[in-house]
Design a protein around this motif. Structure first.
Motif, mmCIF file in Angstrom:
data_model
loop_
_atom_site.group_PDB
_atom_site.id
_atom_site.type_symbol
_atom_site.label_atom_id
_atom_site.label_comp_id
_atom_site.label_asym_id
_atom_site.label_seq_id
_atom_site.Cartn_x
_atom_site.Cartn_y
_atom_site.Cartn_z
ATOM 1 N N ILE A 6 0.854 -1.179 0.000
ATOM 2 C CA ILE A 6 0.000 0.000 0.000
ATOM 3 C C ILE A 6 0.895 1.236 0.000
ATOM 4 C CG2 ILE A 6 -1.734 1.285 1.308
ATOM 5 C CD1 ILE A 6 -2.345 -1.495 2.704
ATOM 6 N N LEU A 45 -4.042 0.641 8.223
ATOM 7 C CA LEU A 45 -3.576 0.185 6.911
ATOM 8 C C LEU A 45 -2.775 -1.106 7.005
ATOM 9 C CD1 LEU A 45 -2.538 3.539 5.193
ATOM 10 C CD2 LEU A 45 -4.611 2.184 4.824
ATOM 11 N N TYR A 85 -4.068 -4.554 6.233
ATOM 12 C CA TYR A 85 -4.291 -4.956 4.846
ATOM 13 C C TYR A 85 -3.008 -5.210 4.056
ATOM 14 C CZ TYR A 85 -8.895 -3.312 6.126
ATOM 15 O OH TYR A 85 -10.103 -3.138 6.772
ATOM 16 N N VAL A 113 2.872 -1.071 4.437
ATOM 17 C CA VAL A 113 2.594 0.338 4.169
ATOM 18 C C VAL A 113 3.887 1.073 3.812
ATOM 19 C CG1 VAL A 113 1.662 2.487 5.122
ATOM 20 C CG2 VAL A 113 0.642 0.285 5.765
ATOM 21 N N VAL A 142 -2.025 -0.916 -4.303
ATOM 22 C CA VAL A 142 -3.026 0.135 -4.168
ATOM 23 C C VAL A 142 -2.357 1.420 -3.703
ATOM 24 C CG1 VAL A 142 -4.958 -1.429 -3.649
ATOM 25 C CG2 VAL A 142 -3.652 -0.438 -1.787
ATOM 26 N N THR A 158 -11.555 2.676 4.641
ATOM 27 C CA THR A 158 -10.484 1.750 4.248
ATOM 28 C C THR A 158 -11.029 0.328 4.184
ATOM 29 O OG1 THR A 158 -8.781 3.186 5.184
ATOM 30 C CG2 THR A 158 -8.194 0.868 4.873
ATOM 31 N N PHE A 162 -11.149 -1.957 0.674
ATOM 32 C CA PHE A 162 -10.524 -3.273 0.485
ATOM 33 C C PHE A 162 -11.572 -4.362 0.249
ATOM 34 C CE2 PHE A 162 -6.769 -1.138 2.146
ATOM 35 C CZ PHE A 162 -5.836 -1.594 1.240
#
Length: 166
Positions: free
Chosen positions: A3, A21, A24, A27, A55, A157, A161
């Motif tokens: 991400i 974040l 997922y 980062v 992403v 968020t 996702f």
């Protein structure tokens, strides 16, 4: 999943939002000085084109850069109050020499109470710049101003996702 988070003008990713974040994926949140580098989008493309970015999430000026970068890299994007209608406010050059792959999915979150970047201005921008290959979800939060509270960030968020995976 990787991400790429692009913060807004004179901002940064808070530890609370980073934690959200990290649920997922990994980062990447570079510090960006938009005022000193009018070629930030080109710089970001050059830096991340060979990395496996899945992403892009951006807020305000980071949403502006994220929109263009997601289209260049062909990845999904979650954009909070992107500064798209205000290209002349802080000089940022949108590269024309990069192939346009178009993002397949974008979720745009706009604040109904945002006086910095008005939702109606973003809606006008998107109406005039719809990409044929992109699926858009636009959420207008009537009570949201320019700053994104952690609870809204977490909710949006999660929605992003969830939509991205289907």
């Amino acid at each position: 999943m990787n991400i790429l988070f692009l913060h807004g003008l004179e901002s940064k990713l808070s530890p609370e939002k980073r934690t959200i974040l990290e649920k997922y994926g990994a980062v990447i949140a570079p510090y960006l000085d938009y005022k000193s580098n009018p070629n930030m989008i080109q710089h970001l493309f050059d830096t991340y084109q060979t990395q496996n970015i899945n992403v892009i999430i951006g807020s305000s000026m980071g949403g502006f850069a994220g929109y263009h970068l997601a289209n260049n890299l062909g990845v999904g994007a979650l954009l909070y109050n992107p500064a798209l209608p205000y290209i002349g406010t802080i000089e940022q050059i949108v590269p024309v020499n990069i192939a346009m792959n178009q993002s397949l999915f974008m979720r745009i979150v706009l604040g109904g109470q945002d006086t910095v970047i008005k939702a109606k201005d973003n809606l006008t921008f998107f109406a005039q710049n719809i990409a044929a290959k992109t699926d858009y979800t636009i959420a207008i939060k009537k009570d949201l101003a320019h700053q994104i509270p952690v609870a809204v960030f977490e909710e949006e968020t999660k929605s992003f996702f969830k939509e991205l995976c289907y």
